[in-house]
Scaffold this motif. Structure first.
Motif, PDB file in Angstrom:
ATOM      1  N   GLU A   1       0.835  -1.204   0.000  1.00 46.53           N
ATOM      2  CA  GLU A   1       0.000   0.000   0.000  1.00 46.53           C
ATOM      3  C   GLU A   1       0.868   1.251   0.000  1.00 46.53           C
ATOM      4  N   GLN A   2       1.970   1.199   0.738  1.00 46.20           N
ATOM      5  CA  GLN A   2       2.870   2.340   0.808  1.00 46.20           C
ATOM      6  C   GLN A   2       3.652   2.521  -0.491  1.00 46.20           C
ATOM      7  N   LEU A   3       4.035   1.401  -1.123  1.00 42.26           N
ATOM      8  CA  LEU A   3       4.845   1.457  -2.340  1.00 42.26           C
ATOM      9  C   LEU A   3       4.067   1.966  -3.548  1.00 42.26           C
ATOM     10  N   ILE A   4       2.820   1.518  -3.691  1.00 41.05           N
ATOM     11  CA  ILE A   4       2.085   1.815  -4.929  1.00 41.05           C
ATOM     12  C   ILE A   4       0.911   2.771  -4.726  1.00 41.05           C
ATOM     13  N   GLY A   5       0.551   3.038  -3.491  1.00 39.58           N
ATOM     14  CA  GLY A   5      -0.542   3.960  -3.222  1.00 39.58           C
ATOM     15  C   GLY A   5      -1.872   3.255  -3.008  1.00 39.58           C
ATOM     16  N   LYS A   6      -2.799   3.973  -2.396  1.00 40.82           N
ATOM     17  CA  LYS A   6      -4.083   3.395  -1.993  1.00 40.82           C
ATOM     18  C   LYS A   6      -4.905   2.921  -3.198  1.00 40.82           C
ATOM     19  N   GLY A   7      -4.986   3.757  -4.229  1.00 40.40           N
ATOM     20  CA  GLY A   7      -5.836   3.424  -5.370  1.00 40.40           C
ATOM     21  C   GLY A   7      -5.395   2.158  -6.077  1.00 40.40           C
ATOM     22  N   LYS A   8      -4.120   2.060  -6.403  1.00 38.04           N
ATOM     23  CA  LYS A   8      -3.614   0.870  -7.096  1.00 38.04           C
ATOM     24  C   LYS A   8      -3.721  -0.362  -6.205  1.00 38.04           C
TER      25      LYS A   8
END
Length: 198
Positions: free
Chosen positions: A89-96
């Protein structure tokens, strides 16, 4: 990366998607044990029942991702998500993260519908969680600079153990595990392979 040192409040703030999914797991599990609610109501209306899906209840391709058959089942999947979800979640973001998680889970349920008999019934987040492992595997292949060698080795080891245990444990939706893993890997390949490899 996979070691959690945050306080409970910090965890909720830093990883809202993982926190929300785990909260849904817990709430829905509680619905299955609350005395004044019929225990089977949730399963009767939202479990993955292949026969009902082909008859038009298509929401059952989505809802089983959040329902679990017993406390141990819910705890194990939620614990796996808490361990491996926050880093992604931290690496790619919430949406992805949401897209990967739900797409892998739905793909796993579609594969279950196609391959298993109409009488087959299934619940659980395992297909979606294996999708996260699949995405991590794509990251190791296409964007290895995002992960340390130690973390890459840990992910590979956990994924291999997970696949092996899929075939060794009883009452496992093997199709969901394998196709969730494949879906996550394919999504990762699409999102990561067109960028400069690192």
């Amino acid at each position: 990366m996979f070691t959690r040192t945050e306080s409970f409040k910090e965890f909720l703030r830093y990883y809202p998607v993982v926190s929300t999914i785990v909260s849904i797991h817990i709430v829905l599990y509680l619905f299955t044990i609350i005395p004044f609610i019929p225990n089977l109501w949730l399963f009767e209306h939202f479990a993955g029942v292949n026969l009902y899906i082909v008859e038009g209840e298509y929401w059952r391709l989505f809802t089983p991702i959040f329902i679990h058959n017993g406390f141990a089942h819910m705890l194990f999947n939620s614990f796996s998500l808490v361990l491996f979800g926050p880093a992604l979640e931290q690496l790619i973001g919430k949406g992805k993260f949401i897209i990967i998680y739900l797409t892998a889970g739905i793909a796993a349920n579609i594969a279950t519908l196609i391959i298993e008999p109409l009488t087959y019934i299934h619940v659980g987040a395992s297909g979606a969680i294996f999708g996260l492992f699949g995405f991590f595997m794509a990251m190791i292949l296409f964007k290895k600079s995002k992960l340390s060698a130690a973390n890459s080795q840990l992910i590979i080891t956990i994924t291999v153990i997970g696949v092996l245990m899929t075939f060794l444990q009883p009452n496992i939706n093997i199709i969901a595990h394998l196709f969730g893993l494949l879906a996550g890997f394919l999504i990762g390949s699409v999102l990561l392979s067109d960028k400069k490899r690192g």
